[in-house]
Design a protein around this motif. Sequence first.
Motif, PDB file in Angstrom:
ATOM      1  N   LYS A   5       6.100  -4.741   5.946  1.00  0.00           N
ATOM      2  CA  LYS A   5       5.084  -5.365   6.942  1.00  0.00           C
ATOM      3  C   LYS A   5       3.729  -4.184   6.870  1.00  0.00           C
ATOM      4  CE  LYS A   5       4.041  -6.561  11.794  1.00  0.00           C
ATOM      5  NZ  LYS A   5       4.742  -6.642  13.162  1.00  0.00           N
ATOM      6  N   ARG A   6       4.017  -2.912   6.892  1.00  0.00           N
ATOM      7  CA  ARG A   6       2.817  -1.722   6.946  1.00  0.00           C
ATOM      8  C   ARG A   6       2.031  -1.787   5.654  1.00  0.00           C
ATOM      9  NH1 ARG A   6       4.164   2.302  10.371  1.00  0.00           N
ATOM     10  NH2 ARG A   6       2.108   3.061  10.166  1.00  0.00           N
ATOM     11  N   ILE A   7       2.511  -2.128   4.644  1.00  0.00           N
ATOM     12  CA  ILE A   7       2.211  -2.283   3.347  1.00  0.00           C
ATOM     13  C   ILE A   7       1.393  -3.553   2.875  1.00  0.00           C
ATOM     14  CG2 ILE A   7       2.499  -2.077   0.934  1.00  0.00           C
ATOM     15  CD1 ILE A   7       4.566   0.006   1.506  1.00  0.00           C
ATOM     16  N   GLN A   8       1.606  -4.523   3.534  1.00  0.00           N
ATOM     17  CA  GLN A   8       0.977  -5.933   3.602  1.00  0.00           C
ATOM     18  C   GLN A   8      -0.498  -5.817   3.598  1.00  0.00           C
ATOM     19  OE1 GLN A   8       2.714  -8.741   2.620  1.00  0.00           O
ATOM     20  NE2 GLN A   8       0.607  -9.428   1.958  1.00  0.00           N
ATOM     21  N   PRO A   9      -1.208  -5.148   4.462  1.00  0.00           N
ATOM     22  CA  PRO A   9      -2.558  -5.097   4.521  1.00  0.00           C
ATOM     23  C   PRO A   9      -3.222  -4.560   3.367  1.00  0.00           C
ATOM     24  CG  PRO A   9      -1.795  -4.450   6.854  1.00  0.00           C
ATOM     25  CD  PRO A   9      -0.524  -4.787   5.649  1.00  0.00           C
ATOM     26  N   LEU A  10      -2.465  -3.497   2.789  1.00  0.00           N
ATOM     27  CA  LEU A  10      -3.003  -2.887   1.459  1.00  0.00           C
ATOM     28  C   LEU A  10      -2.962  -3.555   0.317  1.00  0.00           C
ATOM     29  CD1 LEU A  10      -2.138  -0.473   3.606  1.00  0.00           C
ATOM     30  CD2 LEU A  10      -1.984   0.826   1.414  1.00  0.00           C
ATOM     31  N   CYS A 114      -5.670   7.388   3.242  1.00  0.00           N
ATOM     32  CA  CYS A 114      -4.685   7.073   4.208  1.00  0.00           C
ATOM     33  C   CYS A 114      -5.242   5.683   4.874  1.00  0.00           C
ATOM     34  CB  CYS A 114      -4.738   7.996   5.182  1.00  0.00           C
ATOM     35  SG  CYS A 114      -2.953   7.652   6.300  1.00  0.00           S
ATOM     36  N   PHE A 115      -4.511   4.746   4.945  1.00  0.00           N
ATOM     37  CA  PHE A 115      -5.138   3.551   5.340  1.00  0.00           C
ATOM     38  C   PHE A 115      -3.985   3.007   6.555  1.00  0.00           C
ATOM     39  CE2 PHE A 115      -5.923   3.879   1.017  1.00  0.00           C
ATOM     40  CZ  PHE A 115      -7.251   3.796   0.875  1.00  0.00           C
ATOM     41  N   ASP A 116      -4.414   2.936   7.589  1.00  0.00           N
ATOM     42  CA  ASP A 116      -3.580   2.505   8.883  1.00  0.00           C
ATOM     43  C   ASP A 116      -2.145   3.177   8.805  1.00  0.00           C
ATOM     44  OD1 ASP A 116      -5.930   1.143  10.259  1.00  0.00           O
ATOM     45  OD2 ASP A 116      -5.429  -0.616   8.778  1.00  0.00           O
ATOM     46  N   GLY A 117      -2.034   4.347   8.619  1.00  0.00           N
ATOM     47  CA  GLY A 117      -0.629   4.923   8.753  1.00  0.00           C
ATOM     48  C   GLY A 117      -0.013   4.858   7.322  1.00  0.00           C
ATOM     49  N   VAL A 118      -0.782   4.696   6.131  1.00  0.00           N
ATOM     50  CA  VAL A 118      -0.109   4.444   4.953  1.00  0.00           C
ATOM     51  C   VAL A 118      -0.728   5.331   3.915  1.00  0.00           C
ATOM     52  CG1 VAL A 118       0.876   3.050   3.102  1.00  0.00           C
ATOM     53  CG2 VAL A 118       0.687   2.182   5.468  1.00  0.00           C
TER      54      VAL A 118
END
Length: 296
Positions: A5-10, A114-118
Amino acid sequence: MKIPKRIQPLVDDGLVDEVKSQLMSGKEASVYVVRCGETIRCAKVYKEASQRSFKQAVAYREGRKVRNSRRARAMEKGSGFGREQQEKVWQNAEVDALYKLADAGVRVPEPFGCFDGVLLMELVTDDEGYVAPRLNDVMMSEEQAVEDHHVMMQYVLKMLCVGIIHGDLSEFNVLVDDYGPVIIDLPQAVDAAANNNAERMLARDINNIRDYYAQFAPELSATQYAKEMWALYVKGELTPETQLTGEFNQVDTEADIAAILKEIDDARAEELSRRERLKEAKEGIDETKFNWADAE
């Protein structure tokens, strides 16, 4: 594999094209192997504060500053906004440290943002493309241990020269590729000048690395790089070109017992004299009162 889920925006933004596998899951983050165009990288997904098991985080955060005064006040108060800002500071600490250390000549994975915690960064591999092993999984000769230990001490020295202490350095936070050690995992990086725990953490980092390499080269056990390095640092004499010896001579001044006893005796005599003066003064006051009573 299924996209976390956390990687989906990337993926949606075109920064990541494919999630190939999960590399590891630790106390602070989970790491995935991802494809970005034709390049294989890794994506480090930081865990939320409530899910992290990293202990004594306050000791590591000490000394970290933010320029925005509103954010700083919110972080001090512990409000929801403040906790959110604290998370960003914690996550950005690794990115900032990676850029600074790479510029200082320390081998670390190259960061790509670093993009929203990733955190997207270089995947450290061997010449055949396989993920580089951690130091704790590597066997080596005595000669290789001495050589790699020297390299690691140079890296720690360069880190300290730019004001950074890893804070959690051990054989589990070092990868080894065909060119030598690579330091990883820096979200808990410590400000050497502003953190009251800096000396202790530096010593722990250095001694962890020393003890590991000493399994293969026992002579390393006697080295005192932590004390030598910190002594030079606090005196302002540590530079990237400093030639370390691994030796440290503690200057101990032999106690002058006679002088100490004399100071104690002098202090005792002074106290007795003070009490005697107070006693005489009190008797004088009492005598004056008696004389006035007789006069009446």
